[in-house]
Each structure stands twice: as C-alpha cells, then as structure tokens.
Scaffold this motif. Sequence first.
Motif, mmCIF file in Angstrom:
data_model
loop_
_atom_site.group_PDB
_atom_site.id
_atom_site.type_symbol
_atom_site.label_atom_id
_atom_site.label_comp_id
_atom_site.label_asym_id
_atom_site.label_seq_id
_atom_site.Cartn_x
_atom_site.Cartn_y
_atom_site.Cartn_z
ATOM 1 N N PHE A 26 0.832 -1.210 0.000
ATOM 2 C CA PHE A 26 0.000 0.000 0.000
ATOM 3 C C PHE A 26 0.866 1.260 0.000
ATOM 4 C CE2 PHE A 26 -3.513 -2.773 0.994
ATOM 5 C CZ PHE A 26 -4.619 -2.091 0.519
ATOM 6 N N PHE A 27 1.941 1.262 0.784
ATOM 7 C CA PHE A 27 2.839 2.420 0.797
ATOM 8 C C PHE A 27 3.486 2.612 -0.570
ATOM 9 C CE2 PHE A 27 3.115 2.155 5.556
ATOM 10 C CZ PHE A 27 2.755 3.471 5.792
ATOM 11 N N TYR A 28 3.893 1.511 -1.177
ATOM 12 C CA TYR A 28 4.521 1.590 -2.494
ATOM 13 C C TYR A 28 3.548 2.163 -3.527
ATOM 14 C CZ TYR A 28 6.235 0.095 -7.034
ATOM 15 O OH TYR A 28 6.607 0.070 -8.348
ATOM 16 N N LEU A 29 2.319 1.648 -3.552
ATOM 17 C CA LEU A 29 1.326 2.136 -4.500
ATOM 18 C C LEU A 29 1.017 3.606 -4.257
ATOM 19 C CD1 LEU A 29 -1.160 -0.886 -4.584
ATOM 20 C CD2 LEU A 29 0.461 -0.202 -6.363
ATOM 21 N N SER A 30 0.908 3.986 -2.986
ATOM 22 C CA SER A 30 0.629 5.382 -2.651
ATOM 23 C C SER A 30 1.714 6.305 -3.182
ATOM 24 C CB SER A 30 0.502 5.535 -1.134
ATOM 25 O OG SER A 30 0.373 6.894 -0.768
ATOM 26 N N SER A 31 2.979 5.946 -2.964
ATOM 27 C CA SER A 31 4.097 6.778 -3.406
ATOM 28 C C SER A 31 4.255 6.757 -4.920
ATOM 29 C CB SER A 31 5.390 6.311 -2.741
ATOM 30 O OG SER A 31 5.328 6.436 -1.344
ATOM 31 N N ALA A 32 4.091 5.578 -5.526
ATOM 32 C CA ALA A 32 4.295 5.444 -6.976
ATOM 33 C C ALA A 32 3.207 6.139 -7.779
ATOM 34 C CB ALA A 32 4.359 3.966 -7.354
ATOM 35 N N LEU A 33 1.984 6.160 -7.248
ATOM 36 C CA LEU A 33 0.867 6.726 -7.992
ATOM 37 C C LEU A 33 0.580 8.185 -7.650
ATOM 38 C CD1 LEU A 33 -1.604 3.694 -7.794
ATOM 39 C CD2 LEU A 33 -0.145 4.354 -9.711
ATOM 40 N N PHE A 74 2.182 -2.182 13.692
ATOM 41 C CA PHE A 74 2.154 -0.801 13.211
ATOM 42 C C PHE A 74 3.427 -0.038 13.576
ATOM 43 C CE2 PHE A 74 -2.611 -1.398 13.398
ATOM 44 C CZ PHE A 74 -2.710 -1.608 12.034
ATOM 45 N N ILE A 75 4.107 -0.453 14.626
ATOM 46 C CA ILE A 75 5.404 0.149 14.935
ATOM 47 C C ILE A 75 6.393 -0.149 13.804
ATOM 48 C CG2 ILE A 75 7.427 -0.083 16.439
ATOM 49 C CD1 ILE A 75 5.498 -0.276 18.807
ATOM 50 N N VAL A 76 6.361 -1.398 13.323
ATOM 51 C CA VAL A 76 7.237 -1.777 12.214
ATOM 52 C C VAL A 76 6.737 -1.172 10.904
ATOM 53 C CG1 VAL A 76 8.201 -3.707 10.904
ATOM 54 C CG2 VAL A 76 7.867 -3.913 13.376
ATOM 55 N N VAL A 77 5.417 -1.185 10.710
ATOM 56 C CA VAL A 77 4.826 -0.661 9.478
ATOM 57 C C VAL A 77 5.126 0.832 9.318
ATOM 58 C CG1 VAL A 77 2.604 -0.030 8.440
ATOM 59 C CG2 VAL A 77 3.017 -2.377 9.186
ATOM 60 N N SER A 82 7.898 5.121 6.316
ATOM 61 C CA SER A 82 8.887 6.191 6.261
ATOM 62 C C SER A 82 10.010 5.851 5.292
ATOM 63 C CB SER A 82 9.457 6.444 7.667
ATOM 64 O OG SER A 82 8.442 6.820 8.571
ATOM 65 N N ALA A 83 10.404 4.580 5.275
ATOM 66 C CA ALA A 83 11.473 4.144 4.369
ATOM 67 C C ALA A 83 11.046 4.259 2.915
ATOM 68 C CB ALA A 83 11.873 2.705 4.699
ATOM 69 N N LEU A 208 15.749 9.691 7.973
ATOM 70 C CA LEU A 208 15.612 10.357 9.274
ATOM 71 C C LEU A 208 14.548 11.446 9.223
ATOM 72 C CD1 LEU A 208 19.344 10.683 10.412
ATOM 73 C CD2 LEU A 208 17.585 9.211 11.411
ATOM 74 N N LEU A 209 14.519 12.191 8.118
ATOM 75 C CA LEU A 209 13.518 13.240 7.967
ATOM 76 C C LEU A 209 12.112 12.653 7.915
ATOM 77 C CD1 LEU A 209 12.746 16.196 7.402
ATOM 78 C CD2 LEU A 209 13.086 15.715 4.964
ATOM 79 N N MET A 210 11.930 11.596 7.144
ATOM 80 C CA MET A 210 10.606 10.974 7.034
ATOM 81 C C MET A 210 10.163 10.358 8.358
ATOM 82 S SD MET A 210 9.423 11.554 4.019
ATOM 83 C CE MET A 210 10.202 13.163 4.249
ATOM 84 N N LEU A 211 11.106 9.786 9.095
ATOM 85 C CA LEU A 211 10.764 9.249 10.422
ATOM 86 C C LEU A 211 10.309 10.364 11.349
ATOM 87 C CD1 LEU A 211 13.664 6.666 10.936
ATOM 88 C CD2 LEU A 211 11.237 6.137 10.676
ATOM 89 N N GLU A 212 11.006 11.482 11.292
ATOM 90 C CA GLU A 212 10.636 12.624 12.140
ATOM 91 C C GLU A 212 9.255 13.158 11.783
ATOM 92 O OE1 GLU A 212 12.036 17.228 12.672
ATOM 93 O OE2 GLU A 212 13.615 15.719 12.540
ATOM 94 N N ILE A 213 8.953 13.186 10.476
ATOM 95 C CA ILE A 213 7.690 13.748 10.031
ATOM 96 C C ILE A 213 6.531 12.777 10.226
ATOM 97 C CG2 ILE A 213 6.417 14.561 7.996
ATOM 98 C CD1 ILE A 213 9.044 15.648 6.926
#
Length: 249
Positions: A26-33, A74-77, A82-83, A208-213
């Motif tokens: 889902f994260f991949y599709l969200s970012s790619a699309l 969800f902690i891992v997700v 973020s990655a 690091l920026l994405m984790l912070e945000i």
Amino acid sequence: MSIPQLLRKYNRISVPVISMLVAALFFYLSSALSPYSSEFLTLVLLIPLAVFLVFHYLGLWGIKRRLLYGLVIFIVVAFIGSAVSAAYIPYENNTESTKFSNGIGVTAFESPFSTQANSYNITIKLSNVTNFSSANYWIVYSGYTTGYGKNISKSGIKAVPMGAGNVDLYYESPPLHPDIYFYSFYYQNKSNVLAGIGPDLSYSSSLLLMLEIHYISYVILFMLEFTTGVFIARSIENSRKIRQERRAQ
C-alpha cells in the motif's frame, strides 16, 4: 495440509509477516501513484483495514491479543512507510511556485536534484516585478543532518532581467556533503518566502527526515483506526450472539 490451513495454524508468525507485506504494498502504490493524483496518498489509510482483514482471515482472535499484535505490527509498518517515502523523494517534482503578497509570482527549482555533482544550481524565476534594482532578496540554504547552513545575500545571487517584469535569479553552490538540503528564498522581507528542497544526496538523511515527520503520526493513526475496527467487530459479534440466543429461547 493446505497453505491457508498452514497459515492459520501458525498465525502468530503469518499474521505479522503478511500484514507487513500488505502494508509495504500500500505504501509503495501510494508513493508510486501520487505523481498522477494526490488522492492516491489516501491509500495508506486503508492499511489498518487490510491488517484487520488479515487478522480475521487467519483467525487471530481476542481483543487484547489483536491490539498487542496490532501495536507491534504498526510500529514496524510506520518504519516501512517512512522508508518507502524516503526512497521516493528523489522522484518527486522539486519545482515550487507561489505568489507573494506584493503580487510577484515566484517559481523555483534545484538542479541536479539527486546526483553528486561539482555544483548545484537554484533557479528562481520572478514575474510581475517592479523596481527590481532597489529590491532586497536573499537565500537561506541548509542541510538536515550535517548542520550545513549558509545565508546568501543579494550580491551572491546572479540576476538576469528578462524584460516585461520577469527576472531570473541563479545561485550556484559548491560541492556538498551527502545530506538532504533545503532552501528558502526571501524577497524584501521574511513574509515573502518560498521554500524548496534539494539536492537530496543521502537516503539515510531522507529516512531520518521521514521518520521525524511521519513515524509517530503513522503509529497513532493506524492504531486508532485498527482499535476502532476491532471494537466495532466485537460489538457486531456480541449482537449476533445475543440474537442467536434469543432465537434459541
């Protein structure tokens, strides 16, 4: 024993693994699309529902058990999300545009955006400009993790009048250490500002920026959605049992 039966038998392992794989998709599709439509960013909101369905299909029952597994997942997700977001920063449109309060239109971009180079150029295009020769403007340039910071005054920015109220501005930076960089262009005062990103020269800095945000907000949002779904399902199940008991009487 079939694969579905095997997955249900060892659901303590299969549920987290499949949930994380589904969330990553889902994260991949969200970012790619998202470049095609920003509405695709809302796909991440479906992750708790998808995880809930995995729990249900593989037979992981019990409120406490579901909530505990859900929190760990969800902690891992959130880290996965973020990655993925960090990996897609170099593919995002790095052109920024706005209109200042004085009516001046501004468009800026940085090049190259995600490759090592001997220099990096910030191009800023102004439109509807009057009295440019007396105007004051400057750029604040900074790195996210390296602590790099530089204020570039008017004298350090090349200006090329293009006529009809249009002016092109250029700032060329020296070689930069791996990091993710940001710039802010100010015109006349700090109220007239355009912020941009680039270059992006370090995945670790972007992560690091994405984790912070995103990290904490992802965990909280997903757990709220998931918990609501668990208790709604429990309420529906209890109502079903009560109806069955009444029919039996």
